[in-house]
Design a protein around this motif. Structure first.
Motif, PDB file in Angstrom:
ATOM      1  N   MET A   1       0.835  -1.206   0.000  1.00 51.67           N
ATOM      2  CA  MET A   1       0.000   0.000   0.000  1.00 51.67           C
ATOM      3  C   MET A   1       0.865   1.249   0.000  1.00 51.67           C
ATOM      4  O   MET A   1       2.008   1.227   0.455  1.00 51.67           O
ATOM      5  N   THR A   2       0.308   2.328  -0.506  1.00 54.28           N
ATOM      6  CA  THR A   2       0.964   3.633  -0.435  1.00 54.28           C
ATOM      7  C   THR A   2       0.013   4.652   0.182  1.00 54.28           C
ATOM      8  O   THR A   2      -1.208   4.509   0.105  1.00 54.28           O
ATOM      9  N   TRP A   3       0.600   5.673   0.797  1.00 59.24           N
ATOM     10  CA  TRP A   3      -0.179   6.744   1.415  1.00 59.24           C
ATOM     11  C   TRP A   3      -0.536   7.778   0.356  1.00 59.24           C
ATOM     12  O   TRP A   3       0.344   8.327  -0.305  1.00 59.24           O
ATOM     13  N   GLU A   4      -1.832   8.019   0.189  1.00 58.79           N
ATOM     14  CA  GLU A   4      -2.309   8.934  -0.843  1.00 58.79           C
ATOM     15  C   GLU A   4      -2.705  10.293  -0.273  1.00 58.79           C
ATOM     16  O   GLU A   4      -3.501  11.014  -0.866  1.00 58.79           O
ATOM     17  N   GLY A   5      -2.166  10.635   0.877  1.00 55.78           N
ATOM     18  CA  GLY A   5      -2.438  11.942   1.464  1.00 55.78           C
ATOM     19  C   GLY A   5      -3.569  11.940   2.464  1.00 55.78           C
ATOM     20  O   GLY A   5      -3.606  12.772   3.375  1.00 55.78           O
ATOM     21  N   TYR A   6      -4.507  11.009   2.318  1.00 58.66           N
ATOM     22  CA  TYR A   6      -5.643  10.940   3.225  1.00 58.66           C
ATOM     23  C   TYR A   6      -6.023   9.499   3.577  1.00 58.66           C
ATOM     24  O   TYR A   6      -6.835   9.268   4.453  1.00 58.66           O
ATOM     25  N   GLU A   7      -5.426   8.513   2.885  1.00 53.88           N
ATOM     26  CA  GLU A   7      -5.705   7.114   3.175  1.00 53.88           C
ATOM     27  C   GLU A   7      -4.606   6.243   2.589  1.00 53.88           C
ATOM     28  O   GLU A   7      -3.852   6.668   1.712  1.00 53.88           O
ATOM     29  N   LEU A   8      -4.516   5.000   3.090  1.00 53.64           N
ATOM     30  CA  LEU A   8      -3.636   4.013   2.488  1.00 53.64           C
ATOM     31  C   LEU A   8      -4.396   3.293   1.381  1.00 53.64           C
ATOM     32  O   LEU A   8      -5.513   2.826   1.590  1.00 53.64           O
ATOM     33  N   GLU A   9      -3.793   3.235   0.215  1.00 56.45           N
ATOM     34  CA  GLU A   9      -4.431   2.607  -0.947  1.00 56.45           C
ATOM     35  C   GLU A   9      -3.625   1.393  -1.373  1.00 56.45           C
ATOM     36  O   GLU A   9      -2.404   1.448  -1.504  1.00 56.45           O
ATOM     37  N   GLU A  10      -4.302   0.277  -1.598  1.00 54.86           N
ATOM     38  CA  GLU A  10      -3.624  -0.948  -2.008  1.00 54.86           C
ATOM     39  C   GLU A  10      -3.101  -0.827  -3.444  1.00 54.86           C
ATOM     40  O   GLU A  10      -3.830  -0.424  -4.342  1.00 54.86           O
ATOM     41  N   ASN A  11      -1.835  -1.198  -3.634  1.00 58.18           N
ATOM     42  CA  ASN A  11      -1.218  -1.217  -4.965  1.00 58.18           C
ATOM     43  C   ASN A  11      -1.308  -2.595  -5.590  1.00 58.18           C
ATOM     44  O   ASN A  11      -1.772  -2.759  -6.710  1.00 58.18           O
ATOM     45  N   TRP A  12      -0.820  -3.585  -4.853  1.00 52.48           N
ATOM     46  CA  TRP A  12      -0.861  -4.958  -5.338  1.00 52.48           C
ATOM     47  C   TRP A  12      -0.883  -5.903  -4.147  1.00 52.48           C
ATOM     48  O   TRP A  12      -0.627  -5.500  -3.020  1.00 52.48           O
ATOM     49  N   LYS A  13      -1.207  -7.131  -4.443  1.00 54.99           N
ATOM     50  CA  LYS A  13      -1.136  -8.171  -3.428  1.00 54.99           C
ATOM     51  C   LYS A  13      -0.762  -9.476  -4.093  1.00 54.99           C
ATOM     52  O   LYS A  13      -0.981  -9.677  -5.292  1.00 54.99           O
ATOM     53  N   THR A  14      -0.158 -10.356  -3.329  1.00 55.04           N
ATOM     54  CA  THR A  14       0.202 -11.657  -3.861  1.00 55.04           C
ATOM     55  C   THR A  14      -1.068 -12.468  -4.079  1.00 55.04           C
ATOM     56  O   THR A  14      -2.131 -12.160  -3.536  1.00 55.04           O
ATOM     57  N   LYS A  15      -0.952 -13.511  -4.864  1.00 50.08           N
ATOM     58  CA  LYS A  15      -2.060 -14.441  -4.971  1.00 50.08           C
ATOM     59  C   LYS A  15      -2.237 -15.144  -3.624  1.00 50.08           C
ATOM     60  O   LYS A  15      -1.333 -15.179  -2.803  1.00 50.08           O
ATOM     61  N   LYS A  16      -3.416 -15.700  -3.407  1.00 56.52           N
ATOM     62  CA  LYS A  16      -3.692 -16.379  -2.143  1.00 56.52           C
ATOM     63  C   LYS A  16      -2.704 -17.522  -1.924  1.00 56.52           C
ATOM     64  O   LYS A  16      -2.406 -18.294  -2.838  1.00 56.52           O
ATOM     65  N   ILE A  17      -2.194 -17.596  -0.719  1.00 56.24           N
ATOM     66  CA  ILE A  17      -1.225 -18.620  -0.335  1.00 56.24           C
ATOM     67  C   ILE A  17      -1.913 -19.614   0.594  1.00 56.24           C
ATOM     68  O   ILE A  17      -2.646 -19.218   1.510  1.00 56.24           O
ATOM     69  N   ASP A  18      -1.701 -20.889   0.359  1.00 56.63           N
ATOM     70  CA  ASP A  18      -2.216 -21.910   1.266  1.00 56.63           C
ATOM     71  C   ASP A  18      -1.318 -21.975   2.498  1.00 56.63           C
ATOM     72  O   ASP A  18      -0.147 -22.341   2.406  1.00 56.63           O
ATOM     73  N   GLY A  19      -1.853 -21.609   3.634  1.00 53.78           N
ATOM     74  CA  GLY A  19      -1.071 -21.627   4.861  1.00 53.78           C
ATOM     75  C   GLY A  19      -1.118 -20.289   5.570  1.00 53.78           C
ATOM     76  O   GLY A  19      -1.766 -19.329   5.135  1.00 53.78           O
ATOM     77  N   TYR A  20      -0.414 -20.215   6.671  1.00 61.53           N
ATOM     78  CA  TYR A  20      -0.373 -19.049   7.559  1.00 61.53           C
ATOM     79  C   TYR A  20       0.952 -18.325   7.381  1.00 61.53           C
ATOM     80  O   TYR A  20       2.019 -18.941   7.430  1.00 61.53           O
ATOM     81  N   ILE A  21       0.911 -17.019   7.132  1.00 61.14           N
ATOM     82  CA  ILE A  21       2.131 -16.209   7.040  1.00 61.14           C
ATOM     83  C   ILE A  21       2.550 -15.830   8.455  1.00 61.14           C
ATOM     84  O   ILE A  21       1.881 -15.043   9.134  1.00 61.14           O
TER      85      ILE A  21
END
Length: 553
Positions: free
Chosen positions: A494-514
């Motif tokens: 995520m990046t800060w857009e001046g008033y909120e955090l906006e998601e840029n990208w995310k990994t594909k779903k992973i099987d298991g617990y990070i």
């Protein structure tokens, strides 16, 4: 014989249906929040008081679920600002166990500077459900707005709450003369294994050990062999002064140092401990300024905090400090750089006292000053950053329910909340078991050591990004007092857009617990990787490292 008005137990099937509805409608509320178009800068502040739940055994969780739903649905309209829960709790504390009346609601509204206060109750008797709600305007001389609905069947509770929330939102906006227009939302892109600026197409890396060139968009991903234990924490740094980074990890009882040689993971050193040891975290930094980073290990030994520090000296890793009474962690302060911080321990409450800066003096580690952070945070659940690149310090933190907050300093010099997420992040099985002992394995309560919040400039544009995990406990997990497992997970940028955090990208779903993650050069090729520790079987099985190549501009 029981009458239908007497308490009944909710069947497992009915409880499942209710949790399913909660999940779907909460998700819809968060999507509405992202999707709806931002209206005029006018703000309407709404306080949502805890609802009274008159229900049989098995439905106690509804109290938290109702507040979550009301917050997400009513707060989904940009002009509406939901008053933070901590302010409401503080105002409510003056009234003890008194039932909430219209006068009390107005007084609370005035204290938290709310334009509207929403409160009410849900009553469940056998198969009948009734909702009674009221909204009052502390700053205006207008009649209260009433809401009431009834239904049959336990599965309709959440649907009725949802309709009440939407009705409340509509009437509040109408009273303010505001009409909001919805706009279609955009889906957050998935991370393909290689960081690329949004406006540029993906590039195929060459001569790279991490690349799996099976597709046009090659994925720079490396996966380690499985470890026979559930690893809990990871750090990557040159800990022996050979100009090459090592991988340092802990499981519950032992510490391991590895090195990645090509694609082969080699063990450098292993420190085995018995079951009386419970490891919680590690941090690595050269805080005594002798040119060799130290390894700061936080652990509890025989129910007492007993942390220690390792350093590579005379061709071996030696303990240079032990029996330390702090949880320890290295943070990056925007103005001064890395700082070692610590916090004391209480077997009753977990984290105890203020978070302190720690420093080496005369060969000993000691407290130097209190770290200036928002009230209520602990040594693990925050990161510091200059989000606006304007010379000021922001704090990004996870609360006890895994919502993400951003804070800054107001003109009065006090910390204030700038933003709060509408979605959950993090999720941890690394927890302190309060009340447990060597003779009694049952803990009376838990405190999670929250997921790591990383602030890093990945693409070289001079602006940092927030990297954090999201572990998914399933449909019912979020409303359980203690989450025991996570079956799916993902990493989010995520990046800060001046008033909120906006998601840029995310990994594909992973099987298991990070379990943990770090951004560093894991394979010593002068390029950063996002290294993730993944634990299988919901977070209780074997583990492995997955590393994603970070490609800058």
């Amino acid at each position: 014989m029981r009458t239908e008005c007497q308490s009944i137990r909710v069947s497992e099937y009915q409880r499942y249906i209710l949790f399913l509805l909660i999940f779907i409608l909460m998700l819809a509320g968060s999507n509405d929040c992202r999707a709806e178009e931002k209206a005029a800068p006018q703000s309407v502040k709404v306080a949502i008081l805890p609802w009274k739940i008159n229900a049989p055994e098995g439905l106690e969780y509804l109290k938290g679920a109702v507040n979550d739903m009301l917050t997400s649905r009513i707060g989904s309209e940009p002009p509406i600002e939901i008053i933070k829960e901590s302010s409401i709790k503080s105002a409510l504390s003056k009234y003890g166990s008194e039932a909430i009346t219209e006068d009390i609601a107005k007084n609370i509204g005035k204290e938290v500077n709310a334009d509207y206060v929403v409160y009410g109750s849900i009553t469940v008797i056998a198969d009948s459900i009734s909702i009674d709600a009221k909204s009052v305007a502390p700053k205006k001389v207008i009649a209260p707005i009433f809401f009431a609905s009834q239904g049959k069947g336990l599965e309709n509770i959440i649907l009725l709450v949802n309709e009440t929330a939407k009705d409340t939102k509509t009437k509040i906006l109408n009273a303010e003369g505001i009409t909001a227009k919805a706009a279609p939302g955009a889906e957050t892109p998935s991370y393909t294994g290689k960081f690329v600026a949004k406006e540029k197409p993906a590039e195929i890396a060459k001569d790279d050990d991490f690349v799996i060139a099976e597709k046009v968009n090659a994925k720079g991903i490396w996966k380690s062999p499985q470890f026979p234990t559930a690893m809990k924490y990871i750090e990557i740094a040159d800990v022996d002064g050979d100009k090459k980074n090592e991988i340092v990890m802990v499981d519950s009882h032992s510490l391991f140092i590895y090195r990645l040689n090509g694609q082969k993971l080699e063990i450098v050193k292993e420190f085995k401990e018995d079951v009386s040891v419970k490891n919680y975290s590690i941090s690595i930094a050269d805080m005594n300024n002798n040119g060799i980073p130290e390894i700061y290990v936080t652990r509890i030994l025989n129910d007492r905090l007993n942390s220690y520090v390792l350093e590579y000296k005379e061709n071996e890793f030696k303990t240079i400090a032990s029996d330390l009474k702090w949880f320890m962690r290295v943070v990056k302060e925007p103005k001064t750089g890395p700082a070692l911080i610590g916090q004391k321990y209480s077997s009753a409450s977990g984290f105890f006292g203020a978070v302190q800066r720690l420093e080496w003096k005369d060969g000993k580690l000691q407290e130097s000053s209190v770290l200036d952070i928002p009230k209520g945070l602990n040594v693990y659940n925050f990161a510091m950053a200059d989000l606006g690149k304007d010379g000021t310090t922001n704090v990004i933190a996870l609360d006890e329910r895994d919502y993400l907050h951003v804070y800054n300093k107001g003109n009065d010099g006090l910390w204030q909340e700038m933003w709060k997420s509408g979605e959950f992040y993090g999720g941890s099985l690394n927890r302190l078991e309060l009340g447990a002992s060597s003779t009694n394995s049952e803990a009376s309560d838990f405190i999670d050591i929250k997921a790591r919040i990383i602030y890093e400039d990945l693409d070289g544009d001079g602006m940092g990004e927030i990297i954090i995990s999201r572990n998914d406990p399933g449909l019912v997990g979020r409303y359980m007092k203690v989450i025991r497992s996570y079956d799916k997970s993902e990493m989010i940028d995520m990046t800060w857009e001046g008033y909120e955090l906006e998601e840029n990208w995310k990994t594909k779903k992973i099987d298991g617990y990070i379990a943990d993650y770090a951004v560093s050069d894991i394979d010593n090729d002068s390029q950063k990787e996002l290294a993730i520790v993944i634990v299988m079987d919901g977070g209780t099985g074997k583990s492995y490292i997955m590393a994603y190549k970070m490609k800058g501009k």
